[in-house]
Design an enzyme around this catalytic site. Sequence first.
Site, PDB file in Angstrom:
ATOM      1  N   LYS A   1       0.845  -1.200   0.000  1.00 24.87           N
ATOM      2  CA  LYS A   1       0.000   0.000   0.000  1.00 24.87           C
ATOM      3  C   LYS A   1       0.877   1.245   0.000  1.00 24.87           C
ATOM      4  CE  LYS A   1      -0.396  -0.237   5.034  1.00 24.87           C
ATOM      5  NZ  LYS A   1      -1.308  -0.266   6.198  1.00 24.87           N
TER       6      LYS A   1
ATOM      7  N   ARG B   1     -10.054   0.300  15.037  1.00 22.58           N
ATOM      8  CA  ARG B   1      -9.852   1.005  13.779  1.00 22.58           C
ATOM      9  C   ARG B   1     -10.788   0.353  12.775  1.00 22.58           C
ATOM     10  NH1 ARG B   1      -3.929   1.513  10.992  1.00 22.58           N
ATOM     11  NH2 ARG B   1      -4.418  -0.679  10.568  1.00 22.58           N
TER      12      ARG B   1
ATOM     13  N   TYR C   1      16.186  29.810   7.908  1.00 21.28           N
ATOM     14  CA  TYR C   1      15.023  30.466   8.492  1.00 21.28           C
ATOM     15  C   TYR C   1      15.099  30.431  10.015  1.00 21.28           C
ATOM     16  CZ  TYR C   1      12.561  30.571   4.004  1.00 21.28           C
ATOM     17  OH  TYR C   1      12.188  30.830   2.705  1.00 21.28           O
TER      18      TYR C   1
ATOM     19  N   MET D   1      11.836  24.295   2.462  1.00 22.22           N
ATOM     20  CA  MET D   1      11.021  23.524   1.525  1.00 22.22           C
ATOM     21  C   MET D   1      11.856  22.729   0.533  1.00 22.22           C
ATOM     22  SD  MET D   1       8.056  24.818  -1.108  1.00 22.22           S
ATOM     23  CE  MET D   1       7.038  25.502   0.195  1.00 22.22           C
TER      24      MET D   1
END
Length: 342
Positions: free
Chosen positions: A34, A128, A242, A290
């Site tokens: 998956k 779940r 940053y 990023m």
Amino acid sequence: MHRALRLTVDRSAIQENWRWLQDRAGVPAGAAVKADGYGLGARETAQALYQVGCRDFFVSTWAEADALGPLPVGTSIVVLHGVGPKDVEAALASMARPVLNTVEQVARWKAVAPGRPCDVMIDTGMNRLGLRPDEIAALDGLAIDTLHSHLACADEDHELNAKQLASFRAVKQSVPAKRYSMANSAGICLGRDYSFDLVRPGLSLYGGVPRPEAEGNVRSVARVDAEIVQRRTIRAGETCGYGATFTADADTEAAILNIGYADGYLRGFSSRGSAFAGEYALPVLGRVSMDLIAVGCDAAPGLREGDWVEIDYDLPGASLQSGLSQYELLTTLGERFERHWV
């Protein structure tokens, strides 16, 4: 088109990991593919594992089953999320089997595919997916290939493991099926009491170590390399990145790498992660942004723009560095990598 990121996947490592997991379980092992093979490539993973004897593959949705493409005769594709109200057309057109998770899904399957084999999930404590044990009367009349449950705390020595095992054993006595399955990668490590007829490894196929029993037995599968965009000197007293979270104590040689949180190298690695130039470790300086990170390269002064370095992405170690789970480290790897299988 040139790409400044490489993701190299070791086919033989995935195959060896599967063999070890099957040997430890003592029963056939399927494979969870998956999330596009945990981010590494579902088709390639399935093909590699088919070559060594894997015949059961697990995906989350019908779209993932379709993306996996046709597999050889004798192979099972199983859709873990079952058949929702909008899945009927896809399910009937597919050779994949659903895992029915609710009384409503059971009724839906009986109505649209009477007699067609399916799998069923029993919730033994995770809360779940799955029917509760007191709902199993709804299963009468189904042709159940595999009855499943799923362990909530197998990566820990938790009392719930034994409780879930006892609950599933009790359900097994009342629900006829061709096979019974409970253990994921961590569950396999708990021992053969949890194996039943089929195990469903995922994380450890791809190099993850869910419990100490897997240490030294599971090989790393994925290698991440990034290209240097720029070399620079951060002068004493200057900051980098940053938030100005890194300040150079002395003149510091730095390489700016073409990788960032948009690629899955997330901010948890800020001032904690590292890369390698040969045997030399290069620490991440300041925040991950990023598209870029800075690494200190005083130990490798010869690095230049266009050179490549390896990101430290051994899953257990990278998890400790970043505070991210090994699952997150794999499945967040982005689309900007040039992917190679070797």
